[in-house]
Scaffold this motif. Structure first.
Motif, short mmCIF file in Angstrom:
data_model
loop_
_atom_site.label_atom_id
_atom_site.label_comp_id
_atom_site.label_asym_id
_atom_site.label_seq_id
_atom_site.Cartn_x
_atom_site.Cartn_y
_atom_site.Cartn_z
N GLU A 1 0.84 -1.19 0.00
CA GLU A 1 0.00 0.00 0.00
C GLU A 1 0.88 1.24 0.00
N THR A 2 1.94 1.23 0.79
CA THR A 2 2.84 2.37 0.88
C THR A 2 3.69 2.50 -0.38
N ALA A 3 4.11 1.36 -0.94
CA ALA A 3 4.99 1.37 -2.11
C ALA A 3 4.25 1.69 -3.40
N ASN A 4 2.94 1.56 -3.40
CA ASN A 4 2.15 1.78 -4.60
C ASN A 4 2.31 3.23 -5.06
N LYS A 5 2.86 3.41 -6.24
CA LYS A 5 3.17 4.75 -6.73
C LYS A 5 1.93 5.57 -7.08
N SER A 6 0.78 4.93 -7.29
CA SER A 6 -0.42 5.68 -7.63
C SER A 6 -1.14 6.20 -6.40
N GLY A 7 -0.57 6.01 -5.23
CA GLY A 7 -1.18 6.48 -4.00
C GLY A 7 -1.87 5.32 -3.31
N ASN A 8 -1.78 5.30 -1.99
CA ASN A 8 -2.38 4.16 -1.31
C ASN A 8 -3.82 4.42 -0.92
N ILE A 9 -4.50 3.38 -0.55
CA ILE A 9 -5.92 3.41 -0.26
C ILE A 9 -6.23 4.31 0.92
N TRP A 10 -5.46 4.18 2.00
CA TRP A 10 -5.75 4.98 3.19
C TRP A 10 -5.53 6.46 2.92
N SER A 11 -4.53 6.81 2.14
CA SER A 11 -4.30 8.23 1.81
C SER A 11 -5.49 8.81 1.07
N ARG A 12 -6.00 8.06 0.11
CA ARG A 12 -7.17 8.51 -0.64
C ARG A 12 -8.40 8.61 0.26
N PHE A 13 -8.55 7.65 1.14
CA PHE A 13 -9.68 7.65 2.06
C PHE A 13 -9.65 8.91 2.93
N TYR A 14 -8.49 9.21 3.53
CA TYR A 14 -8.39 10.39 4.40
C TYR A 14 -8.54 11.69 3.61
N LEU A 15 -8.08 11.71 2.39
CA LEU A 15 -8.29 12.89 1.55
C LEU A 15 -9.78 13.10 1.31
N GLY A 16 -10.48 12.03 0.96
CA GLY A 16 -11.93 12.12 0.74
C GLY A 16 -12.67 12.52 2.00
N LEU A 17 -12.25 11.97 3.12
CA LEU A 17 -12.87 12.31 4.39
C LEU A 17 -12.64 13.78 4.74
N SER A 18 -11.47 14.27 4.48
CA SER A 18 -11.17 15.69 4.72
C SER A 18 -12.00 16.60 3.83
N ILE A 19 -12.14 16.22 2.57
CA ILE A 19 -12.96 17.02 1.64
C ILE A 19 -14.42 17.03 2.12
N LEU A 20 -14.91 15.88 2.56
CA LEU A 20 -16.27 15.80 3.10
C LEU A 20 -16.42 16.71 4.32
N ALA A 21 -15.45 16.67 5.23
CA ALA A 21 -15.50 17.49 6.45
C ALA A 21 -15.51 18.98 6.11
N ILE A 22 -14.66 19.39 5.21
CA ILE A 22 -14.59 20.81 4.83
C ILE A 22 -15.87 21.22 4.09
N GLY A 23 -16.31 20.39 3.16
CA GLY A 23 -17.54 20.69 2.42
C GLY A 23 -18.75 20.81 3.34
N GLY A 24 -18.86 19.84 4.26
CA GLY A 24 -19.97 19.89 5.23
C GLY A 24 -19.88 21.10 6.13
N SER A 25 -18.69 21.43 6.58
CA SER A 25 -18.50 22.60 7.44
C SER A 25 -18.90 23.88 6.72
N LEU A 26 -18.46 24.03 5.48
CA LEU A 26 -18.80 25.22 4.71
C LEU A 26 -20.31 25.32 4.46
#
Length: 176
Positions: free
Chosen positions: A112-137
């Motif tokens: 997961e860490t070595a995967n050059k296209s980005g790992n699953i958890w990184s994408r998950f936390y990015l999506g979760l952050s976008i949801l949190a910011i969008g919901g807050s706004l």
């Protein structure tokens, strides 16, 4: 070790590989590609692995036959024997197939860490952050009035806590 899929170290390594062994495998692009291809497509012939790796390495255009042959030879002489000796894969010479063994699960967290296209958890936390910011706004702008900003903050905090705990447990389970 013979090339029929019987490996003398397989019994030892199915419990858990050392980090040194894991990093030794993953530091090489071709070995990493073999693992990724076998995970995504199942058992493969050495020829199909070498052709796909040649395409991955070429990036632009179709690789020529000498490149494919070179990769094929390096897989048979170097990479497959190394991974087989660690009990990660088995190579059946008679059927020309390479198959993953259960010890490959020791690689999960590192792949997961070595995967050059980005790992699953990184994408998950990015999506979760976008949801949190969008919901807050949305709540702060008054578009949603049934949820207070305090309730939203508590909800988002709980989601991050559950997610990070799950992530941490996942990594600890894989490491030991």
């Amino acid at each position: 070790m013979d090339y029929t899929g019987n490996c003398s170290r397989c019994v030892q390594t199915q419990s858990q590989l050392s980090k040194s062994d894991i990093f030794g495998v993953l530091q090489n692009d071709r070995r990493r590609h073999v693992l990724e291809l076998l995970r995504s497509h199942g058992n493969q012939s050495v020829r199909s692995l070498s052709e796909e790796i040649a395409r991955l390495e070429a990036e632009n255009g179709e690789p020529n036959s000498s490149v494919r042959k070179s990769i094929y030879i390096s897989l048979l002489q170097t990479h497959i024997p190394k991974m087989e000796s660690l009990g990660i894969i088995t190579y059946n010479r008679e059927h020309d197939t390479v198959e993953l063994l259960p010890a490959v699960h020791d690689f999960d967290v590192y792949m997961e860490t070595a995967n050059k296209s980005g790992n699953i958890w990184s994408r998950f936390y990015l999506g979760l952050s976008i949801l949190a910011i969008g919901g807050s706004l949305t709540i702060l702008s008054g578009l949603i009035e049934c949820i207070s900003s305090s309730q939203w903050m508590l909800f988002v905090s709980i989601i991050f806590l559950v997610s990070s705990t799950t992530n941490m447990c996942h990594f600890h389970k894989l490491e030991g």
